[in-house]
Enzyme design. Structure first.
Site, PDB file in Angstrom:
ATOM      1  N   PHE A 156       0.860  -1.191   0.000  1.00  0.00           N
ATOM      2  CA  PHE A 156       0.000   0.000   0.000  1.00  0.00           C
ATOM      3  C   PHE A 156       0.889   1.231   0.000  1.00  0.00           C
ATOM      4  O   PHE A 156       1.696   1.424   0.903  1.00  0.00           O
ATOM      5  CB  PHE A 156      -0.945   0.032   1.202  1.00  0.00           C
ATOM      6  CG  PHE A 156      -1.931   1.172   1.104  1.00  0.00           C
ATOM      7  CD1 PHE A 156      -3.057   1.048   0.304  1.00  0.00           C
ATOM      8  CD2 PHE A 156      -1.713   2.367   1.761  1.00  0.00           C
ATOM      9  CE1 PHE A 156      -3.958   2.100   0.156  1.00  0.00           C
ATOM     10  CE2 PHE A 156      -2.612   3.430   1.632  1.00  0.00           C
ATOM     11  CZ  PHE A 156      -3.737   3.293   0.829  1.00  0.00           C
ATOM     12  N   ASP A 214       9.337   2.523   1.746  1.00  0.00           N
ATOM     13  CA  ASP A 214       8.179   3.286   2.214  1.00  0.00           C
ATOM     14  C   ASP A 214       8.046   3.000   3.711  1.00  0.00           C
ATOM     15  O   ASP A 214       7.524   1.964   4.112  1.00  0.00           O
ATOM     16  CB  ASP A 214       6.939   2.841   1.427  1.00  0.00           C
ATOM     17  CG  ASP A 214       5.653   3.487   1.939  1.00  0.00           C
ATOM     18  OD1 ASP A 214       5.664   4.068   3.046  1.00  0.00           O
ATOM     19  OD2 ASP A 214       4.630   3.380   1.240  1.00  0.00           O
ATOM     20  N   LYS A 233       2.685  10.048   8.201  1.00  0.00           N
ATOM     21  CA  LYS A 233       1.948   9.618   9.396  1.00  0.00           C
ATOM     22  C   LYS A 233       2.448  10.238  10.698  1.00  0.00           C
ATOM     23  O   LYS A 233       2.120  11.357  11.017  1.00  0.00           O
ATOM     24  CB  LYS A 233       1.949   8.096   9.476  1.00  0.00           C
ATOM     25  CG  LYS A 233       1.024   7.453   8.427  1.00  0.00           C
ATOM     26  CD  LYS A 233       0.677   6.047   8.764  1.00  0.00           C
ATOM     27  CE  LYS A 233      -0.157   5.342   7.687  1.00  0.00           C
ATOM     28  NZ  LYS A 233      -1.567   5.652   7.730  1.00  0.00           N
TER      29      LYS A 233
HETATM   30  C1  PLP Z   1       2.918   2.269   3.908  1.00  0.00           C
HETATM   31  C2  PLP Z   1       2.031   3.417   3.516  1.00  0.00           C
HETATM   32  N1  PLP Z   1       2.376   4.187   2.492  1.00  0.00           N
HETATM   33  C3  PLP Z   1       1.620   5.236   2.113  1.00  0.00           C
HETATM   34  C4  PLP Z   1       0.439   5.539   2.761  1.00  0.00           C
HETATM   35  C5  PLP Z   1      -0.384   6.707   2.312  1.00  0.00           C
HETATM   36  O1  PLP Z   1      -0.308   7.751   3.222  1.00  0.00           O
HETATM   37  P1  PLP Z   1      -1.358   8.962   3.174  1.00  0.00           P
HETATM   38  O2  PLP Z   1      -2.685   8.404   3.531  1.00  0.00           O
HETATM   39  O3  PLP Z   1      -0.825   9.952   4.163  1.00  0.00           O
HETATM   40  O4  PLP Z   1      -1.333   9.487   1.775  1.00  0.00           O
HETATM   41  C6  PLP Z   1       0.034   4.746   3.837  1.00  0.00           C
HETATM   42  C7  PLP Z   1      -1.237   5.015   4.522  1.00  0.00           C
HETATM   43  O5  PLP Z   1      -1.811   4.197   5.191  1.00  0.00           O
HETATM   44  C8  PLP Z   1       0.844   3.652   4.230  1.00  0.00           C
HETATM   45  O6  PLP Z   1       0.497   2.854   5.244  1.00  0.00           O
END
Ligand code: PLP
Length: 398
Positions: free
Chosen positions: A135, A220, A249
């Site tokens: 994700f 990520d 986050k």
């Molecule tokens: C691993 C990861 N990358 C990216 C995101 C996306 O972040 P945002 O919702 O701040 O765009 C999330 C959100 O849950 C995530 O868990």
């Protein structure tokens, strides 16, 4: 239906499957609803409130900053932005930082950076290999990066330049690597799709493969970073260093922020090639500095590790008691329970009725991502509620 739920139905786009609860206040690991009922929060804004709700250091930093300077353009130097960049670099393996406003935006920037690197150093290579069940966010490009059909299908055709391959398979990455590949992008632990841990040596093998091919490794760490797994960054636990890392986050204690970090050799943007109006905003960065400083000064990652081990032992105890729990997994304070059937929704409701907020990460799995400041008392309280909720579900299905 409450007044607020009616307003939501009337005025808000239908994007979230909401829990019928209107939260009005938070303090530490607890939140309160509009009727004054209290809940222990093991969702923490989807792994955002690492220091709990309304952490005093963040409240103080934001209060001072909004009275001093709220926003300027990035044509000018601002102090909170540079202090936070320095602190991040001093405490990570990366050399340069760019701030933005969310996780998806950080990943977009990370991919743009990798593509630019590909143009400059890899004969125009532009493709990024990502994993199935990953994700990476909700922008169109990050939906293409995210290896999950349910997020991709409604938006076909998707931007090109992403190859989704089987997770935990180095062979899949090797097969997908061509002269078009500029980077591999992975979550060190997959959060959103169920807290999936990398197999032993997966990440080190991927790192070695990227090195051998001269391509970049993007991690990520939006969910795993800032102490959640028991170290400041997850990569520390796997014996590798990324070339590019994305954060968001928990970086600013609940204030929206995102960040791209890169090694010097991968930091190839030149003026005008990337930018943001709000990215690096003084208020967000003052909050970020206060948050990161508190995490470092108080060994919040160590607390997440110790309390996470205690919580895991408690969850293992529940597994022994309830045979329909099929798996306990995770690291630090990113943990999951998996069940033999699709009872996660019912469990979320049963926990809610008992004063605990938990996340249904899959129809048959719960995810726990509490604030990293919790102690054993809060874990004991959560385990007690989970036990009672599991008993109620068990009896209901008997
Ligand atoms: C691993 C990861 N990358 C990216 C995101 C996306 O972040 P945002 O919702 O701040 O765009 C999330 C959100 O849950 C995530 O868990």
């Amino acid at each position: 239906m409450s007044h607020w739920q009616e307003l939501e139905q009337k005025y808000y786009m239908n994007t979230f499957k909401r829990i019928p609860l209107t939260l009005v206040r938070g303090q530490g690991a607890r939140v309160w609803d509009e009727d004054g009922r209290q809940y222990l929060d093991f969702v923490a804004g989807w792994a955002v409130n690492n220091l709990g709700h309304c952490p005093p250091v963040v409240v103080e930093a934001v209060t001072e900053q909004v009275q001093t300077l709220i926003q300027t353009s990035n044509q000018f130097y601002t102090i909170p932005q540079l202090r936070l960049a320095e602190l991040l670099v001093q405490n990570s393996c990366l050399d340069k930082v760019f701030f933005c406003n969310s996780g998806a935006e950080a990943n977009e920037g990370a991919v743009k950076l990798a593509r630019r690197y590909g143009q400059l150093h890899l004969n125009g290579a532009f493709e990024v290999i990502t994993a199935m069940s990953s994700f990476h966010g909700r922008t169109l490009a990050m939906v293409a990066a995210t290896g999950q059909v349910k997020f991709q299908k409604p938006y076909i055709p998707l931007p090109t330049g992403f190859v989704n391959v089987e997770y935990n398979s180095i062979e899949a990455i090797k097969t997908a690597t061509t002269e078009r590949t500029c980077a591999v992008m992975l979550e060190p632990v997959q959060g959103e799709s169920g807290v999936n841990l990398p197999d032993d040596n997966y990440l080190t093998t991927v790192r070695a493969w990227c090195d051998g091919k001269g391509i970049l490794l993007i991690l990520d760490e939006i969910q795993t970073g800032l102490g959640r797994l028991g170290t400041l960054f997850a990569y520390e636990q796997y014996g590798i260093e990324p070339d590019i890392m994305s954060l968001a986050k928990g970086l600013a204690g609940g204030i929206p922020i995102g960040a791209i970090l890169a090694k010097d050799r991968a930091s190839v943007f030149t003026p005008g090639e990337h930018g943001s109006t709000f990215g690096g905003n003084p208020v967000a960065c003052a909050a970020g500095y206060a948050t990161l400083k508190f995490i470092l000064d108080n060994d919040i990652a160590g607390n997440a590790r110790r309390v996470g081990e205690y919580f895991t032992t408690g969850l293992e105890g529940l597994r022994e008691k309830f045979p329909f729990i099929t798996d306990v997994r995770g690291r630090g304070l990113l943990l999951a329970l998996e069940f033999s059937s699709d009872i996660a929704d019912s469990l979320v409701t049963a926990c809610l009725e008992r004063g605990l907020l938990v996340n249904r990460v899959k129809p048959n799995a719960l995810r726990f991502m509490p604030p990293l400041i919790i102690g054993k008392e809060e874990v004991d309280e959560a385990l007690g509620i989970l036990d009672s909720a599991l008993v109620s579900i068990n009896q209901g299905s008997a």
